[in-house]
Design a protein around this motif. Structure first.
Motif, PDB file in Angstrom:
ATOM      1  N   GLY A 225      -7.770  -3.298  -1.795  1.00  0.00           N
ATOM      2  CA  GLY A 225      -6.535  -3.649  -2.483  1.00  0.00           C
ATOM      3  C   GLY A 225      -6.634  -3.573  -3.992  1.00  0.00           C
ATOM      4  O   GLY A 225      -5.856  -4.196  -4.697  1.00  0.00           O
ATOM      5  N   CYS A 226      -7.585  -2.776  -4.521  1.00  0.00           N
ATOM      6  CA  CYS A 226      -7.783  -2.734  -5.976  1.00  0.00           C
ATOM      7  C   CYS A 226      -6.804  -1.801  -6.681  1.00  0.00           C
ATOM      8  O   CYS A 226      -6.765  -1.777  -7.906  1.00  0.00           O
ATOM      9  N   GLY A 227      -6.008  -1.023  -5.930  1.00  0.00           N
ATOM     10  CA  GLY A 227      -5.017  -0.158  -6.556  1.00  0.00           C
ATOM     11  C   GLY A 227      -5.455   1.279  -6.707  1.00  0.00           C
ATOM     12  O   GLY A 227      -4.669   2.128  -7.079  1.00  0.00           O
ATOM     13  N   TYR A 228      -6.691   1.592  -6.419  1.00  0.00           N
ATOM     14  CA  TYR A 228      -7.192   2.959  -6.509  1.00  0.00           C
ATOM     15  C   TYR A 228      -7.617   3.413  -5.121  1.00  0.00           C
ATOM     16  O   TYR A 228      -8.399   2.743  -4.466  1.00  0.00           O
ATOM     17  N   VAL A 229      -7.103   4.559  -4.701  1.00  0.00           N
ATOM     18  CA  VAL A 229      -7.476   5.112  -3.410  1.00  0.00           C
ATOM     19  C   VAL A 229      -7.857   6.566  -3.640  1.00  0.00           C
ATOM     20  O   VAL A 229      -7.064   7.347  -4.156  1.00  0.00           O
ATOM     21  N   LYS A 230      -9.068   6.929  -3.281  1.00  0.00           N
ATOM     22  CA  LYS A 230      -9.547   8.300  -3.469  1.00  0.00           C
ATOM     23  C   LYS A 230      -8.794   9.249  -2.548  1.00  0.00           C
ATOM     24  O   LYS A 230      -8.559   8.941  -1.383  1.00  0.00           O
ATOM     25  N   LYS A 231      -8.431  10.397  -3.057  1.00  0.00           N
ATOM     26  CA  LYS A 231      -7.796  11.409  -2.229  1.00  0.00           C
ATOM     27  C   LYS A 231      -8.787  11.882  -1.174  1.00  0.00           C
ATOM     28  O   LYS A 231      -9.978  12.030  -1.453  1.00  0.00           O
ATOM     29  N   PRO A 232      -8.299  12.164   0.037  1.00  0.00           N
ATOM     30  CA  PRO A 232      -9.182  12.785   1.026  1.00  0.00           C
ATOM     31  C   PRO A 232      -9.637  14.153   0.509  1.00  0.00           C
ATOM     32  O   PRO A 232      -8.915  14.829  -0.230  1.00  0.00           O
ATOM     33  N   ASP A 233     -10.813  14.575   0.908  1.00  0.00           N
ATOM     34  CA  ASP A 233     -11.379  15.832   0.419  1.00  0.00           C
ATOM     35  C   ASP A 233     -10.457  17.026   0.641  1.00  0.00           C
ATOM     36  O   ASP A 233     -10.396  17.930  -0.194  1.00  0.00           O
ATOM     37  N   PHE A 234      -9.734  17.060   1.762  1.00  0.00           N
ATOM     38  CA  PHE A 234      -8.881  18.217   2.026  1.00  0.00           C
ATOM     39  C   PHE A 234      -7.733  18.349   1.019  1.00  0.00           C
ATOM     40  O   PHE A 234      -7.149  19.412   0.887  1.00  0.00           O
ATOM     41  N   LEU A 235      -7.405  17.273   0.294  1.00  0.00           N
ATOM     42  CA  LEU A 235      -6.390  17.359  -0.760  1.00  0.00           C
ATOM     43  C   LEU A 235      -6.991  17.803  -2.090  1.00  0.00           C
ATOM     44  O   LEU A 235      -6.261  18.146  -3.017  1.00  0.00           O
ATOM     45  N   LEU A 236      -8.299  17.795  -2.199  1.00  0.00           N
ATOM     46  CA  LEU A 236      -8.980  18.159  -3.447  1.00  0.00           C
ATOM     47  C   LEU A 236      -9.518  19.586  -3.431  1.00  0.00           C
ATOM     48  O   LEU A 236      -9.969  20.077  -4.459  1.00  0.00           O
ATOM     49  N   THR A 237      -9.494  20.245  -2.277  1.00  0.00           N
ATOM     50  CA  THR A 237     -10.063  21.578  -2.180  1.00  0.00           C
ATOM     51  C   THR A 237      -8.986  22.619  -1.927  1.00  0.00           C
ATOM     52  O   THR A 237      -7.903  22.309  -1.433  1.00  0.00           O
TER      53      THR A 237
ATOM     54  N   GLY B 278     -14.915  -5.358  -6.552  1.00  0.00           N
ATOM     55  CA  GLY B 278     -14.747  -4.110  -7.280  1.00  0.00           C
ATOM     56  C   GLY B 278     -14.193  -3.017  -6.393  1.00  0.00           C
ATOM     57  O   GLY B 278     -14.172  -3.110  -5.179  1.00  0.00           O
ATOM     58  N   CYS B 279     -13.772  -1.930  -7.018  1.00  0.00           N
ATOM     59  CA  CYS B 279     -13.246  -0.785  -6.298  1.00  0.00           C
ATOM     60  C   CYS B 279     -14.381   0.072  -5.779  1.00  0.00           C
ATOM     61  O   CYS B 279     -15.416   0.184  -6.409  1.00  0.00           O
ATOM     62  N   LYS B 280     -14.177   0.711  -4.630  1.00  0.00           N
ATOM     63  CA  LYS B 280     -15.189   1.587  -4.054  1.00  0.00           C
ATOM     64  C   LYS B 280     -15.162   2.959  -4.720  1.00  0.00           C
ATOM     65  O   LYS B 280     -16.145   3.649  -4.733  1.00  0.00           O
ATOM     66  N   GLU B 281     -14.029   3.390  -5.211  1.00  0.00           N
ATOM     67  CA  GLU B 281     -13.876   4.706  -5.826  1.00  0.00           C
ATOM     68  C   GLU B 281     -13.127   4.551  -7.140  1.00  0.00           C
ATOM     69  O   GLU B 281     -12.411   3.593  -7.362  1.00  0.00           O
ATOM     70  N   THR B 282     -13.280   5.526  -7.998  1.00  0.00           N
ATOM     71  CA  THR B 282     -12.561   5.463  -9.269  1.00  0.00           C
ATOM     72  C   THR B 282     -11.473   6.514  -9.360  1.00  0.00           C
ATOM     73  O   THR B 282     -10.698   6.518 -10.299  1.00  0.00           O
ATOM     74  N   SER B 283     -11.393   7.434  -8.385  1.00  0.00           N
ATOM     75  CA  SER B 283     -10.331   8.437  -8.422  1.00  0.00           C
ATOM     76  C   SER B 283      -8.999   7.784  -8.075  1.00  0.00           C
ATOM     77  O   SER B 283      -8.926   6.899  -7.242  1.00  0.00           O
ATOM     78  N   ILE B 284      -7.957   8.245  -8.711  1.00  0.00           N
ATOM     79  CA  ILE B 284      -6.625   7.678  -8.484  1.00  0.00           C
ATOM     80  C   ILE B 284      -5.840   8.602  -7.563  1.00  0.00           C
ATOM     81  O   ILE B 284      -5.809   9.797  -7.750  1.00  0.00           O
ATOM     82  N   PHE B 285      -5.217   8.023  -6.552  1.00  0.00           N
ATOM     83  CA  PHE B 285      -4.345   8.778  -5.679  1.00  0.00           C
ATOM     84  C   PHE B 285      -2.962   8.142  -5.776  1.00  0.00           C
ATOM     85  O   PHE B 285      -2.706   7.107  -5.203  1.00  0.00           O
ATOM     86  N   TYR B 286      -2.096   8.739  -6.536  1.00  0.00           N
ATOM     87  CA  TYR B 286      -0.750   8.199  -6.709  1.00  0.00           C
ATOM     88  C   TYR B 286       0.129   8.665  -5.555  1.00  0.00           C
ATOM     89  O   TYR B 286       0.246   9.842  -5.287  1.00  0.00           O
ATOM     90  N   TRP B 287       0.722   7.721  -4.902  1.00  0.00           N
ATOM     91  CA  TRP B 287       1.654   7.996  -3.814  1.00  0.00           C
ATOM     92  C   TRP B 287       2.969   7.358  -4.247  1.00  0.00           C
ATOM     93  O   TRP B 287       3.085   6.153  -4.286  1.00  0.00           O
ATOM     94  N   PHE B 288       3.942   8.147  -4.568  1.00  0.00           N
ATOM     95  CA  PHE B 288       5.167   7.617  -5.145  1.00  0.00           C
ATOM     96  C   PHE B 288       6.197   7.305  -4.070  1.00  0.00           C
ATOM     97  O   PHE B 288       6.465   8.114  -3.204  1.00  0.00           O
ATOM     98  N   PHE B 289       6.764   6.141  -4.150  1.00  0.00           N
ATOM     99  CA  PHE B 289       7.826   5.694  -3.269  1.00  0.00           C
ATOM    100  C   PHE B 289       8.956   5.160  -4.144  1.00  0.00           C
ATOM    101  O   PHE B 289       8.711   4.669  -5.243  1.00  0.00           O
ATOM    102  N   PRO B 290      10.197   5.213  -3.655  1.00  0.00           N
ATOM    103  CA  PRO B 290      11.297   4.616  -4.428  1.00  0.00           C
ATOM    104  C   PRO B 290      11.034   3.134  -4.680  1.00  0.00           C
ATOM    105  O   PRO B 290      10.388   2.475  -3.885  1.00  0.00           O
ATOM    106  N   GLN B 291      11.525   2.624  -5.786  1.00  0.00           N
ATOM    107  CA  GLN B 291      11.311   1.222  -6.144  1.00  0.00           C
ATOM    108  C   GLN B 291      12.308   0.324  -5.418  1.00  0.00           C
ATOM    109  O   GLN B 291      13.361   0.755  -5.002  1.00  0.00           O
ATOM    110  N   GLY B 292      11.997  -0.953  -5.318  1.00  0.00           N
ATOM    111  CA  GLY B 292      12.868  -1.924  -4.688  1.00  0.00           C
ATOM    112  C   GLY B 292      12.225  -2.465  -3.431  1.00  0.00           C
ATOM    113  O   GLY B 292      11.201  -1.984  -2.965  1.00  0.00           O
TER     114      GLY B 292
END
Length: 171
Positions: free
Chosen positions: A33-45, A2-16
């Motif tokens: 490797g579950c696809g969800y990575v929690k944002k670090p606290d400094f990005l949420l405050t 299972g995932c450790k966190e449920t918050s989504i951190f989208y990091w966009f990169f070009p496709q290919g």
């Protein structure tokens, strides 16, 4: 698993295929490797004066990563501009068992967003360098000690029996 966190951190990169995809795969190796990575606290405050995180700001070094390897040609960091760099080992010619024994030290200002990038190339004097494999690892997931690091092809598919022996230290 299972995932450790449920918050989504989208990091966009070009496709290919290529480095952009490698970085994206590396970033999402966090959290099992579950696809969800929690944002670090400094990005949420927000700071007291409504300031938000600026990746281009000059920040103090938080963590220093020392990487030692024996069979790598290029190693670097992808992250905020102050942390992003790529270094190469010296070339060893005509040797069936090359050993570099080189160390690289990376002073990281935002280790929470940093990825360790590794590329392996075969050097051939008569032709251009041939790509042999790559991997990207979240610095936040690295543990000190000697580790067997898997290698992946250009499309991000893991090689079955190929690993790099590396030593990680935080100094």
């Amino acid at each position: 698993m299972g995932c450790k966190e449920t918050s989504i951190f989208y990091w966009f990169f070009p496709q290919g295929y290529g480095r952009s995809l490698w970085l994206m795969h590396g970033f999402y190796k966090s959290n099992g490797g579950c696809g969800y990575v929690k944002k670090p606290d400094f990005l949420l405050t927000v700071g007291p004066n409504n300031e938000v995180f600026n990746p281009k700001a000059s920040l103090p070094v938080k963590k220093t990563l020392k990487v030692s390897q024996s069979l790598i040609l290029a190693v670097g960091i992808a992250g905020v501009p102050a942390d992003t760099m790529m270094k190469k080992t010296k070339i060893i010619e005509d040797n069936w068992t090359p050993v570099w024994n080189e160390e690289f030290i990376f002073h990281l200002t935002v280790p929470e967003l940093a990825l360790l990038r590794i590329e392996v190339h075969e050097y051939d004097m008569s032709e251009k360098d041939d790509f042999a494999g790559q991997t990207c690892l979240p610095v936040s997931e690295l543990r000190p000690g000697i580790r067997a690091v898997p290698l992946f092809n250009r499309k991000g598919i893991q090689f079955n029996s190929v690993k790099l022996l590396m030593r990680f230290e935080f100094v």
